[in-house]
Design an enzyme around this catalytic site. Structure first.
Site, PDB file in Angstrom:
ATOM      1  N   LEU A 142       2.460  -7.471  -5.097  1.00 25.38           N
ATOM      2  CA  LEU A 142       1.440  -7.354  -4.041  1.00 25.38           C
ATOM      3  C   LEU A 142       0.851  -5.946  -3.989  1.00 25.38           C
ATOM      4  O   LEU A 142      -0.276  -5.755  -3.540  1.00 25.38           O
ATOM      5  CB  LEU A 142       2.062  -7.665  -2.677  1.00 25.38           C
ATOM      6  CG  LEU A 142       2.539  -9.091  -2.451  1.00 25.38           C
ATOM      7  CD1 LEU A 142       3.412  -9.188  -1.207  1.00 25.38           C
ATOM      8  CD2 LEU A 142       1.341 -10.032  -2.333  1.00 25.38           C
ATOM      9  N   GLU A 167       1.857  -1.350  -4.728  1.00 27.51           N
ATOM     10  CA  GLU A 167       2.828  -0.311  -5.069  1.00 27.51           C
ATOM     11  C   GLU A 167       2.600   0.904  -4.193  1.00 27.51           C
ATOM     12  O   GLU A 167       1.468   1.313  -3.961  1.00 27.51           O
ATOM     13  CB  GLU A 167       2.670   0.075  -6.546  1.00 27.51           C
ATOM     14  CG  GLU A 167       3.696   1.105  -6.983  1.00 27.51           C
ATOM     15  CD  GLU A 167       3.609   1.455  -8.456  1.00 27.51           C
ATOM     16  OE1 GLU A 167       2.680   0.947  -9.134  1.00 27.51           O
ATOM     17  OE2 GLU A 167       4.460   2.237  -8.915  1.00 27.51           O
ATOM     18  N   GLY A 168       3.682   1.477  -3.695  1.00 25.43           N
ATOM     19  CA  GLY A 168       3.596   2.706  -2.906  1.00 25.43           C
ATOM     20  C   GLY A 168       4.588   3.717  -3.426  1.00 25.43           C
ATOM     21  O   GLY A 168       5.160   3.541  -4.508  1.00 25.43           O
ATOM     22  N   GLY A 169       4.798   4.777  -2.650  1.00 24.06           N
ATOM     23  CA  GLY A 169       5.706   5.826  -3.067  1.00 24.06           C
ATOM     24  C   GLY A 169       7.145   5.348  -3.187  1.00 24.06           C
ATOM     25  O   GLY A 169       7.927   5.866  -3.982  1.00 24.06           O
ATOM     26  N   GLY A 181       8.172   2.230  -4.000  1.00 23.77           N
ATOM     27  CA  GLY A 181       8.356   1.305  -5.125  1.00 23.77           C
ATOM     28  C   GLY A 181       7.332   0.189  -5.051  1.00 23.77           C
ATOM     29  O   GLY A 181       6.295   0.337  -4.401  1.00 23.77           O
ATOM     30  N   LYS A 236      10.209  -5.556  -0.937  1.00 24.12           N
ATOM     31  CA  LYS A 236       9.938  -4.186  -1.397  1.00 24.12           C
ATOM     32  C   LYS A 236      11.163  -3.676  -2.135  1.00 24.12           C
ATOM     33  O   LYS A 236      12.276  -3.719  -1.613  1.00 24.12           O
ATOM     34  CB  LYS A 236       9.635  -3.297  -0.182  1.00 24.12           C
ATOM     35  CG  LYS A 236       8.936  -2.008  -0.543  1.00 24.12           C
ATOM     36  CD  LYS A 236       8.740  -1.138   0.686  1.00 24.12           C
ATOM     37  CE  LYS A 236       7.355  -1.266   1.259  1.00 24.12           C
ATOM     38  NZ  LYS A 236       7.052  -0.177   2.207  1.00 24.12           N
ATOM     39  N   ASP A 269       3.825   8.271  10.212  1.00 21.27           N
ATOM     40  CA  ASP A 269       3.106   8.052   8.950  1.00 21.27           C
ATOM     41  C   ASP A 269       2.010   7.010   9.124  1.00 21.27           C
ATOM     42  O   ASP A 269       1.852   6.113   8.304  1.00 21.27           O
ATOM     43  CB  ASP A 269       4.097   7.633   7.849  1.00 21.27           C
ATOM     44  CG  ASP A 269       3.550   7.934   6.444  1.00 21.27           C
ATOM     45  OD1 ASP A 269       2.570   8.711   6.342  1.00 21.27           O
ATOM     46  OD2 ASP A 269       4.091   7.406   5.472  1.00 21.27           O
TER      47      ASP A 269
HETATM   48  N1  LIG Z   1       4.779  -7.339   4.340  1.00 17.05           N
HETATM   49  C1  LIG Z   1       3.808  -7.301   3.437  1.00 17.05           C
HETATM   50  N2  LIG Z   1       3.012  -8.365   3.233  1.00 17.05           N
HETATM   51  C2  LIG Z   1       2.014  -8.343   2.329  1.00 17.05           C
HETATM   52  N3  LIG Z   1       1.711  -7.268   1.572  1.00 17.05           N
HETATM   53  C3  LIG Z   1       2.466  -6.165   1.722  1.00 17.05           C
HETATM   54  C4  LIG Z   1       3.553  -6.121   2.651  1.00 17.05           C
HETATM   55  N4  LIG Z   1       4.104  -4.879   2.588  1.00 17.05           N
HETATM   56  C5  LIG Z   1       3.402  -4.202   1.665  1.00 17.05           C
HETATM   57  N5  LIG Z   1       2.410  -4.957   1.130  1.00 17.05           N
HETATM   58  C6  LIG Z   1       1.440  -4.567   0.090  1.00 17.05           C
HETATM   59  O1  LIG Z   1       2.043  -3.633  -0.772  1.00 17.05           O
HETATM   60  C7  LIG Z   1       1.282  -2.433  -0.812  1.00 17.05           C
HETATM   61  C8  LIG Z   1       2.224  -1.261  -1.001  1.00 17.05           C
HETATM   62  O2  LIG Z   1       2.933  -1.024   0.192  1.00 17.05           O
HETATM   63  P1  LIG Z   1       3.852   0.244   0.371  1.00 17.05           P
HETATM   64  O3  LIG Z   1       4.221   0.315   1.793  1.00 17.05           O
HETATM   65  O4  LIG Z   1       4.959   0.195  -0.616  1.00 17.05           O
HETATM   66  O5  LIG Z   1       2.962   1.460  -0.083  1.00 17.05           O
HETATM   67  P2  LIG Z   1       1.781   2.257   0.648  1.00 17.05           P
HETATM   68  O6  LIG Z   1       1.823   1.999   2.125  1.00 17.05           O
HETATM   69  O7  LIG Z   1       0.501   1.886  -0.034  1.00 17.05           O
HETATM   70  O8  LIG Z   1       2.113   3.757   0.347  1.00 17.05           O
HETATM   71  P3  LIG Z   1       3.311   4.616   0.989  1.00 17.05           P
HETATM   72  O9  LIG Z   1       4.414   4.570  -0.009  1.00 17.05           O
HETATM   73  O10 LIG Z   1       2.757   5.959   1.143  1.00 17.05           O
HETATM   74  O11 LIG Z   1       3.685   3.959   2.275  1.00 17.05           O
HETATM   75  C9  LIG Z   1       0.517  -2.419   0.516  1.00 17.05           C
HETATM   76  O12 LIG Z   1      -0.648  -1.654   0.436  1.00 17.05           O
HETATM   77  C10 LIG Z   1       0.220  -3.900   0.720  1.00 17.05           C
HETATM   78  O13 LIG Z   1      -0.952  -4.236   0.003  1.00 17.05           O
HETATM   79 MG   LIG Z   2       3.312   1.702   3.216  1.00 12.44          MG
END
Ligand SMILES: Nc1ncnc2c1ncn2[C@@H]1O[C@H](COP(=O)(O)OP(=O)(O)OP(=O)(O)O)[C@@H](O)[C@H]1O
Ligand SMILES: [Mg+2]
Length: 390
Positions: A85, A87-89, A91, A117, A212
């Protein structure tokens, strides 16, 4: 001066790097020191005290399901890329399927959908963020906070299982080219949901500070109801006679409050500032920090927008052209005035989150101009709290 470890704003597409040194190490060191305060420990029982890397004796909130790694591997088709779906910091996040009664993995397309996640193998230090997330989300239940269903801690693996949010993050909708732009009414509803989520956190006994807030951490369900996700950096706010909590600086560039970045002093008003930035993003459709532009000029969205926000004749120039003029002018002016209040350089002069929520709810219900509080009225209400806006 705070020890600054801010993440770049477009963190969804890059690893969470350390702003000051280029590595995630000191960001994590800070979390080791301060992510669990004494009051948090008190409210979280024995969960924190006994974590070990291999033999794990965890006392977690009983509402959470403990998954095995193989369960989550099966639920996500072996973490196959087609189920990814985002990727963030921390994973990657994968789509998974579970039986709605037993929460056992099921065939894709059956049972309930969840988001899984998975902490990157190389960022094992991210364990503290993982732990903070389990601690907070295991206890907090609110319509504007994403629901954590369970977790997995097995050997080196750290995973989290959330309710699936079908429309993904606000970041994707607001800034991704080619997508249908979200309407004015939806943007205002999202602002209200976020304000309600933050008001809830600030209103808890522990006065939880989210720390955040950014478009990528605001997730949307199928009806565009917004929920806060990612509590890895959250921490308890000041209690008793304390006016702030002292921390090293973590968060995301472009969203973090200037006094927090300068001093490391964290208060709920730091979240109010970040909310002001998100409100500006909703109004303008521009990123808090345009990374391509920031490469040459360190100008944030706030730097760019402030001269317009403080000039009633020019304020609508910030509006997102993708709205095609389809917005309520008085409402937009009032929302812009509210953003300016939230972005006040002196945190004392920013409104409380609950006041922001009330103002936004009023704006949303008063479709007719006469009932809408004018920017001037919003101003005079909050200006009473401190000196005049610069
Ligand atoms: N519960 C969820 N349902 C659907 N999609 C999700 C969910 N959680 C995360 N995502 C998707 O995964 C992506 C990455 O989320 P993640 O929180 O890992 O990283 P981020 O918020 O983009 O960066 P950071 O690591 O700085 O928080 C999100 O932008 C979203 O598109
Ligand atoms: Mg996030």
């Amino acid at each position: 001066m705070g020890n600054c470890c801010l993440k770049p704003a477009k963190c969804a597409h890059v690893s969470s790097t350390n702003f000051s040194s280029g590595s995630k190490k000191s960001h994590i060191d800070e979390l080791k020191q301060d992510s669990t305060t004494s009051s948090q420990k008190a409210s979280l029982g024995s969960f924190n005290k006994s974590f070990k890397t291999s033999t794990v004796d965890l006392s977690v909130p009983s509402s959470l399901k403990s998954f095995s790694f193989s369960d989550l591997r099966n639920a996500t088709k072996n973490f196959r890329s087609e189920t990814m779906l985002g990727e963030g910091g921390f994973g990657c996040v994968f789509k998974g399927w579970l039986d709605e009664n037993t929460l056992a993995p099921t065939k894709p397309g059956t049972g309930i959908v969840v988001a899984v996640k998975r902490l990157k193998a190389e960022s094992f230090q991210g364990h503290k963020e993982w732990l903070a997330e389990v601690n907070y989300l295991g206890q907090l239940r609110h319509e504007n906070v994403v629901k954590l269903i369970g977790y997995c801690v097995e050997s080196e693996n750290r995973l989290l299982v959330y309710e699936f949010m079908p429309k993904g993050s606000l970041e994707n909708h607001l800034f991704r080219k080619g997508d249908q732009p979200i309407t004015w009414a939806t943007r205002m509803r999202i602002a209200i949901d976020v304000a309600r989520g933050l008001s809830f956190l600030h209103g808890l006994d522990a006065k939880v500070i989210y720390r955040d807030l950014k478009a990528s951490n605001i997730l949307l369900d199928s009806d565009y109801n917004a929920k806060l996700s990612d509590f890895g950096l959250a921490r308890d706010g000041p209690t008793g006679d304390n006016t702030h909590v002292s921390t090293k600086v973590v968060g995301t560039r472009g969203y973090a409050a200037p006094e927090y970045v300068a001093t490391g002093r964290l208060t709920p008003k730091s979240d109010v500032y970040s909310f002001g930035v998100v409100l500006l993003e909703l109004l303008s459709g521009r990123r808090a920090m345009d990374d391509e532009r920031a490469y040459f000029v360190e100008e944030t969205l706030v730097d760019w927008a402030k001269p317009f926000l403080s000039d009633p004749r020019r304020v609508l120039r910030i509006m997102d052209t993708r709205l095609g003029g389809q917005y309520f002018k008085k409402g937009a002016q009032a929302a812009a005035a509210l953003a300016l209040q939230c972005l006040h350089t002196d945190p004392k002069n920013r409104p409380l989150m609950i006041e922001v929520l009330t103002a936004l709810e009023k704006l949303n219900t008063s479709k007719d101009a006469p009932k809408t509080p004018s920017p001037a009225r919003l101003d005079s209400h909050w200006i009473k709290r401190g000196s005049s806006q610069e």
